[in-house]
Design an enzyme around this catalytic site. Structure first.
Site, short mmCIF file in Angstrom:
data_model
loop_
_atom_site.label_atom_id
_atom_site.label_comp_id
_atom_site.label_asym_id
_atom_site.label_seq_id
_atom_site.Cartn_x
_atom_site.Cartn_y
_atom_site.Cartn_z
N CYS A 60 -2.50 22.88 -3.09
CA CYS A 60 -2.78 22.47 -4.46
C CYS A 60 -4.18 22.93 -4.87
O CYS A 60 -5.07 23.07 -4.03
CB CYS A 60 -2.66 20.95 -4.57
SG CYS A 60 -3.06 20.26 -6.19
N HIS A 61 -4.38 23.14 -6.17
CA HIS A 61 -5.68 23.59 -6.65
C HIS A 61 -6.78 22.58 -6.34
O HIS A 61 -7.95 22.94 -6.18
CB HIS A 61 -5.63 23.85 -8.16
CG HIS A 61 -6.59 24.89 -8.61
ND1 HIS A 61 -7.91 24.62 -8.84
CD2 HIS A 61 -6.44 26.22 -8.86
CE1 HIS A 61 -8.55 25.72 -9.22
NE2 HIS A 61 -7.68 26.70 -9.24
N THR A 62 -6.42 21.30 -6.22
CA THR A 62 -7.42 20.29 -5.89
C THR A 62 -8.03 20.55 -4.52
O THR A 62 -9.22 20.30 -4.30
CB THR A 62 -6.79 18.89 -5.94
OG1 THR A 62 -6.26 18.67 -7.25
CG2 THR A 62 -7.82 17.81 -5.64
N HIS A 86 -3.01 17.40 0.71
CA HIS A 86 -2.71 16.05 0.22
C HIS A 86 -1.32 15.96 -0.41
O HIS A 86 -0.96 14.89 -0.90
CB HIS A 86 -3.75 15.63 -0.83
CG HIS A 86 -3.76 16.50 -2.06
ND1 HIS A 86 -4.44 17.68 -2.11
CD2 HIS A 86 -3.13 16.37 -3.25
CE1 HIS A 86 -4.25 18.25 -3.29
NE2 HIS A 86 -3.45 17.47 -4.00
N GLU A 87 -0.53 17.01 -0.39
CA GLU A 87 0.76 17.05 -1.08
C GLU A 87 1.83 17.20 0.00
O GLU A 87 2.32 18.30 0.26
CB GLU A 87 0.74 18.25 -2.04
CG GLU A 87 1.83 18.29 -3.06
CD GLU A 87 1.64 19.46 -4.02
OE1 GLU A 87 1.38 19.22 -5.20
OE2 GLU A 87 1.74 20.62 -3.58
N CYS A 146 -3.25 -1.67 -4.85
CA CYS A 146 -3.75 -2.75 -3.99
C CYS A 146 -3.06 -4.07 -4.26
O CYS A 146 -2.98 -4.95 -3.38
CB CYS A 146 -5.25 -2.92 -4.19
SG CYS A 146 -5.73 -3.54 -5.83
N CYS A 187 -6.38 -5.81 -7.87
CA CYS A 187 -7.42 -5.46 -8.85
C CYS A 187 -6.99 -5.91 -10.25
O CYS A 187 -5.85 -6.34 -10.48
CB CYS A 187 -7.68 -3.95 -8.83
SG CYS A 187 -6.34 -2.96 -9.56
N CYS A 242 -3.78 -4.09 -11.47
CA CYS A 242 -2.56 -4.54 -10.79
C CYS A 242 -2.17 -5.95 -11.26
O CYS A 242 -0.99 -6.24 -11.48
CB CYS A 242 -2.75 -4.52 -9.28
SG CYS A 242 -2.76 -2.86 -8.56
N CYS A 253 -4.12 1.42 -10.80
CA CYS A 253 -4.85 0.66 -9.78
C CYS A 253 -6.26 1.22 -9.59
O CYS A 253 -6.45 2.42 -9.41
CB CYS A 253 -4.09 0.70 -8.45
SG CYS A 253 -4.97 -0.13 -7.10
N ARG A 283 -5.47 1.95 -1.94
CA ARG A 283 -5.67 1.80 -0.50
C ARG A 283 -5.62 3.15 0.23
O ARG A 283 -4.83 4.02 -0.10
CB ARG A 283 -4.60 0.88 0.09
CG ARG A 283 -4.64 -0.54 -0.44
CD ARG A 283 -6.00 -1.17 -0.18
NE ARG A 283 -6.03 -2.59 -0.48
CZ ARG A 283 -6.99 -3.18 -1.15
NH1 ARG A 283 -7.99 -2.47 -1.64
NH2 ARG A 283 -6.97 -4.48 -1.36
N CYS A 323 2.13 15.33 -5.37
CA CYS A 323 1.02 15.57 -6.28
C CYS A 323 1.46 16.32 -7.52
O CYS A 323 1.71 15.74 -8.56
CB CYS A 323 -0.12 16.31 -5.58
SG CYS A 323 -1.60 16.49 -6.61
N ARG A 326 3.55 27.51 -5.97
CA ARG A 326 3.09 26.75 -4.83
C ARG A 326 3.36 27.50 -3.54
O ARG A 326 4.47 27.95 -3.29
CB ARG A 326 3.81 25.40 -4.73
CG ARG A 326 3.17 24.23 -5.44
CD ARG A 326 1.78 23.89 -4.90
NE ARG A 326 1.28 22.67 -5.48
CZ ARG A 326 0.56 22.62 -6.59
NH1 ARG A 326 0.27 23.71 -7.26
NH2 ARG A 326 0.13 21.45 -7.05
#
Length: 361
Positions: free
Chosen positions: A42-44, A63-64, A93, A96, A99, A107, A111, A162, A356
């Site tokens: 991913c670009h992130t 992360h994907e 969570c 918060c 939530c 959120c 977590r 993602c 991708r």
């Protein structure tokens, strides 16, 4: 007992990524150990590599992802070893202020695992978006691991974690696209095409894809675009208006995240239309729109965070749509690669050659 696994690490700002052996601990309370089967590039992740997110190097990228739960920590009751999961970077969570007001998709205290993954010398790694899945195994909070049907191919299911969720959710959750709406999507990369697919599945009667690349516009039709506009040689705002009887669209989605594309989306809306920004801008970008235009055109200007999704609700829905052939996740996968190929995948991403690249382990 800690696990030593191969992983993709960004050691310092702007430097090529490295393949290193890292240490992943067994899960603590509320955590799960996941054997990663696939992870999209991913670009992130490139933003992390270049230090555009923060300076908390070294980063464990990726992360994907989709994979198999290998172990669960104390107190985890809704997952067990062998479960097939897509990993989310939002795990509400439940406590918060958002939530508690029934808005877990916003959120403010999501977590993550608390036990650190480290280099062999003990240096803690910062996992990208709290995941770090360019690795053979990763440690996440149990709420990040969303159980889905094991019939979904890992390289397709991973993308829900993602990019696909961000784009699809921008149309369906944030934009509220419904039956009979007209929609324009600016930017036909992975996120933009997911927004196009989401709008089409929601019943939009006209979905207009806008880009500067004819090849990307041709590909957008596969995801549900009914019309295309090449904004390199055409005035995009006027073209979109012509395709909507002179009025503009009900929902305009900026999947690029630049001042010029935001302005295009703003002015190609119908009166009281919705603008959704899901493309991520650079920190130094600024926007100048006359305040009277903000007032007189009405409607809503929204930023879409992760497609405003609730992973436990939305991930299984997208997998079901994939398995029923309504959502072609496989069309997002340009190539499958190994961990050693991530740096070159970043280069292909920069050149706009792929939707991708997906690391398969």
């Amino acid at each position: 007992m800690p696990h030593e696994v191969r992983a993709v690490v960004a050691v310092k700002r702007g430097a090529p990524v490295e393949i290193q052996t890292i240490t992943v601990p067994d899960p603590g309370p509320g955590e799960v150990l996941v054997g990663v089967q696939a992870c999209g590039v991913c670009h992130t992740d490139l933003h992390y590599r270049e230090g555009a997110i923060n300076d908390d190097f070294p980063f464990l990228l990726g992360h994907e992802a989709a994979g198999i739960v290998e172990a669960v920590g104390e107190g985890v009751t809704d997952l067990t070893s062998g479960d097939y999961v897509v990993i989310a970077w939002r795990a509400p969570c439940g406590d918060c202020r958002s939530c508690r007001r029934g808005r877990p998709w916003y959120c403010f205290d999501s977590r993550n695992a608390t036990r650190p993954m480290t280099l062999l010398d003990g240096t803690p790694l910062t996992p990208a978006l709290g995941i770090g899945a360019f690795a053979e195994k990763t440690l996440v909070a149990a709420g990040q691991a969303v159980k889905v049907s094991p019939a979904a191919r890992p390289e397709a299911a991973a993308l829900i974690g993602c990019g696909v969720m961000a784009g699809y959710g921008a149309a369906v959750n944030t934009g509220g696209v419904g039956r009979g709406d007209t929609v324009a999507v600016i930017g036909c990369g992975g996120v933009g095409n997911a927004a196009i697919a989401g709008a089409a599945l929601a019943g939009a009667r006209r979905v207009i894809a806008v880009d500067i690349d004819d090849a990307k516009l041709d590909g957008a039709a596969r995801f549900g675009a009914t019309h295309t506009v090449n904004s390199r040689g055409t005035e995009a705002i006027e073209a979109v208006r012509e395709l909507t009887g002179g009025f503009g669209v009900d929902v305009a989605i900026d999947a690029v995240g630049r001042p010029e594309t935001y302005r295009q989306a703003f002015y190609m809306r119908d009166h009281a239309g919705v603008l959704v920004q899901v493309g991520v801008p650079e920190p130094d970008m600024r926007l100048d729109i006359p305040l009277i235009d903000l007032f007189s055109r009405g409607g809503a200007l929204k930023s879409s965070w992760y497609g405003d999704c609730l992973p436990s609700r939305d991930f299984p829905i997208l997998v079901d749509q994939y398995l029923s052939r309504k959502l072609d996740l496989g069309a997002f996968v340009s190539e499958t690669i190994g961990l050693d190929d991530v740096e070159e995948a970043f280069a292909r991403m920069r050149r706009g050659e792929v939707l991708r690249s997906v690391v398969v382990l």
